[in-house]
Design an enzyme around this catalytic site. Structure first.
Site, PDB file in Angstrom:
ATOM      1  N   PHE A 352       0.839  -1.195   0.000  1.00  0.00           N
ATOM      2  CA  PHE A 352       0.000   0.000   0.000  1.00  0.00           C
ATOM      3  C   PHE A 352       0.874   1.245   0.000  1.00  0.00           C
ATOM      4  CE2 PHE A 352      -2.362  -3.280   2.227  1.00  0.00           C
ATOM      5  CZ  PHE A 352      -3.670  -3.146   1.761  1.00  0.00           C
ATOM      6  N   ASP A 353       0.515   2.219  -0.816  1.00  0.00           N
ATOM      7  CA  ASP A 353       1.074   3.545  -0.623  1.00  0.00           C
ATOM      8  C   ASP A 353       0.429   4.111   0.642  1.00  0.00           C
ATOM      9  OD1 ASP A 353       2.456   6.001  -1.404  1.00  0.00           O
ATOM     10  OD2 ASP A 353       0.430   6.778  -1.717  1.00  0.00           O
TER      11      ASP A 353
END
Length: 665
Positions: A352-353
């Protein structure tokens, strides 16, 4: 023979059958039923000794004609296009059976084949209807406001900058920004969000030109349903460029994208189909080497031809992909083809960013801690007054959060703002000089270290991921204010759900320092926080993860800044794609809502689709493995072969349609 059900017959239905559907789109089904009635009548009469064959045979012939009309049309159209399809082979087998005087079996073959065709088309239409229904979401007209008057116009006539009026409980006609009015809007058709979202005017609506730059409470999408309040909306996209139009185009395009399993079956059929035809030709001449007549050899060859036809195999994967894409679209998830649909279910790790994906992407005031005899209200008033002069993102968070807590309290304005590079800011307020900044600022200002109590509290806040600032006026420390890009409300529950469905490794990629990364990870349940990453470092991190994870890696981001990392991942997933054309284009899968909630659903749907595809392959190939030897040995005749052949084709389609009712447990 190859892809007969999937490609050619669909094309034929649109062209060769257009003149035959005089009873509506189910004409083929009606003809099949009539064919079946005549066949059953003929069978019943054949058991009555007083009824002669001269009466029974014409009844079978009439049944065969009704059953063969659409098959004949398909065969001729296919041949005109240079395609050698299963319809022609079935027709050839039926004519061969009739030539041998087996009118009952000829009629049965055409009846069951046409019935299978009709039911299969009916079932597949159900899946396509879920997708085509998207086209009906946007209203054909809109109420255009010009010179204070309302005029009904077609949505294609709307231009960017036009103002349209949306009445209560009606459908919104264009993507845009709310200019006037407040109402709850049901966005489920676009984003999949179950609860209506309250929309209110943007303060800068006259200057707003991009939907993607708007906050969710200010932007609206074509095809969504207005609640009880009237709205005036400034159009920001023409009808052809609306999010709904892009979604429809991409979903229809996704139907044509083949999955890995489909490519595998296509390659298999390249060798399988010629092998079957060679076997059938050899069986036609079986009477040369074994003691039987040509009629018997011909009959056996036709039975094998029917048994070995890969209709169920050809439709097994496309039907599941179509149903899976349709179900996802209804939930606000755009899956762009069969490959990401299959691949997503196999991933064992998700990266995930952080900013805007796991967090809200906008800092918020998290703490206001007064020092000494200063009250919290006084600390907030000083902070809001001074930070209101700054254009720093953290300043906006402090002003917004402080004003919400203080309410309508009158706050004297600050003046003479001065930015102190790498330290903080200063301004005059209420007769005194105020400084807000880091430890370095106050060590230089006072010539001493900051008080131990403040230093320790700041250290605690920073360890939790906050950006903490000291507030000081005159010679007095007033306290600490802190802001942070907070975790999304649904982040913890989503990551817990992912863990529950077997995703063991959840990685966070961020440019923030490792302390902040660790703090956020601890709060929401990330297993591997990776901080201080440049964009190229994120790509390297994805490559390393793919080496470590045999199941593949999904990358979740906004689809814009994360595009390189998403391109390197097994499956790239963009969030909040409803407001971003770039995200819709770059991602393999797009979560239309700006929320993580639908990610466990998408993975669960992918796994279910993979399971159904495997089941369909076992059913289709298993039927061929059983039927071919039995027909070669003469154990079963054309009639039973057709029953099992058409039955297996229908079973795989109906099995695939179960995806339309999929819900995450």
């Amino acid at each position: 023979m190859k892809d007969a059900r999937k490609d050619s017959h669909q094309e034929i239905s649109e062209h060769g059958h257009s003149n035959l559907n005089f009873l509506g789109e189910n004409t083929e089904l009606y003809f099949a039923i009539i064919s079946g009635v005549f066949w059953v009548t003929g069978v019943v009469l054949s058991f009555i000794s007083s009824v002669s064959e001269s009466i029974v045979t014409p009844i079978f012939i009439i049944g065969a004609i009704f059953g063969g009309v659409f098959t004949f049309s398909s065969a001729i159209f296919g041949l005109s296009k240079g395609k050698f399809e299963i319809d022609f082979l079935m027709l050839f087998a039926a004519i061969g059976a009739a030539a041998l005087g087996k009118w009952s079996e000829s009629a049965l073959l055409l009846f069951l084949f046409s019935l299978g065709h009709a039911l299969e088309h009916y079932a597949m239409k159900r899946a396509r209807r879920s997708i085509s229904a998207l086209s009906d979401l946007a209203p054909p007209t809109a109420l255009l406001k010009q010179n204070g008057e309302l005029k009904e116009v077609h949505i294609e006539e709307l231009k960017v900058g036009d103002i349209i009026v949306v009445k209560p409980n009606s459908t919104i006609a264009a993507d845009g920004v709310v200019a006037k009015g407040t109402s709850a809007v049901n966005q489920a058709s676009i984003t999949g969000e179950s609860m209506p979202i309250t929309k209110l005017p943007s303060d800068s609506w006259k200057d707003d030109i991009e939907v993607k730059n708007l906050l969710p409470e200010h932007r609206v999408f074509a095809g969504t349903i207005n609640g009880s309040g009237a709205l005036e909306i400034k159009v920001l996209k023409e009808a052809k460029d609306s999010t709904l139009s892009r979604l429809i185009y991409l979903v229809k395009e996704a139907e044509t994208q083949k999955s890995p399993t489909q490519h595998l079956t296509d390659n298999f059929e390249k060798y399988y189909v010629p092998s079957v035809l060679i076997l059938v030709i050899l069986l036609l001449f079986a009477f040369v080497v074994i003691d039987e007549t040509f009629e018997q050899s011909f009959y056996r060859a036709m039975s094998v031809l029917i048994a070995a036809s890969p209709c169920a195999l050809a439709i097994s994967t496309p039907s599941a992909v179509l149903a899976g894409i349709a179900r996802a679209a209804r939930q606000g998830v755009l899956i762009k083809g069969g490959r990401p649909l299959e691949d997503l279910g196999g991933v064992s790790a998700i990266a995930f960013d952080k900013t805007g994906t796991l967090t809200e992407g906008r800092p918020k005031l998290t703490h206001a801690i007064p020092f000494g005899n200063i009250s919290r209200e006084q600390l907030l008033k000083v902070s809001v007054a001074v930070e209101a002069l700054s254009d720093h993102p953290l300043a906006a968070a402090i002003v917004d959060g402080g004003n919400k807590e203080l309410g309508d309290i009158d706050i004297p304005k600050a003046e003479n703002l001065k930015a102190l590079t790498a330290r903080g800011i200063q301004a005059d307020w209420n007769g005194g000089l105020v400084h807000i900044g880091n430890r370095r600022l106050f060590e230089e200002l006072t010539g001493n270290a900051v008080p131990k109590e403040i230093d320790q509290k700041m250290a605690e806040l920073e360890l939790e991921g906050n950006t903490a600032m000291i507030v000081h006026q005159g010679n007095e420390y007033l306290g600490i204010i802190a802001a942070m890009d907070v975790a999304r409300p649904e982040a913890i529950s989503t990551l817990t759900a992912l863990k529950g469905i077997g995703i063991k490794r959840m990685v966070m990629l961020t440019g923030d320092n490792q302390k902040v990364a660790n703090a956020v990870a601890k709060i929401i349940g990330i297993t591997d926080p990776l901080g201080s990453l440049l964009p190229e470092d994120k790509v390297t991190a994805i490559e390393k993860l793919k080496e470590e994870e045999s199941g593949g890696v999904a990358m979740v981001g906004d689809g814009v800044n994360d595009a390189p990392a998403m391109a390197k991942s097994t499956v790239g997933i963009a969030m909040g794609a409803a407001g971003s054309d770039v995200a819709l284009e770059t991602a393999d899968i797009a979560l239309m809502a700006d929320k993580l909630d639908n990610l466990p659903f998408a993975i669960g749907l992918s796994r279910k689709a993979k399971s159904i595809i495997k089941q369909n392959l076992i059913i289709s190939l298993g039927m061929v493995v059983i039927l071919v030897p039995l027909t070669i040995m003469g154990t079963i005749a054309i009639g039973p072969a057709v029953v099992f052949h058409e039955g297996s084709t229908l079973v795989v389609v109906l099995n695939a349609l179960r995806l339309l009712r999929y819900e995450l447990k």
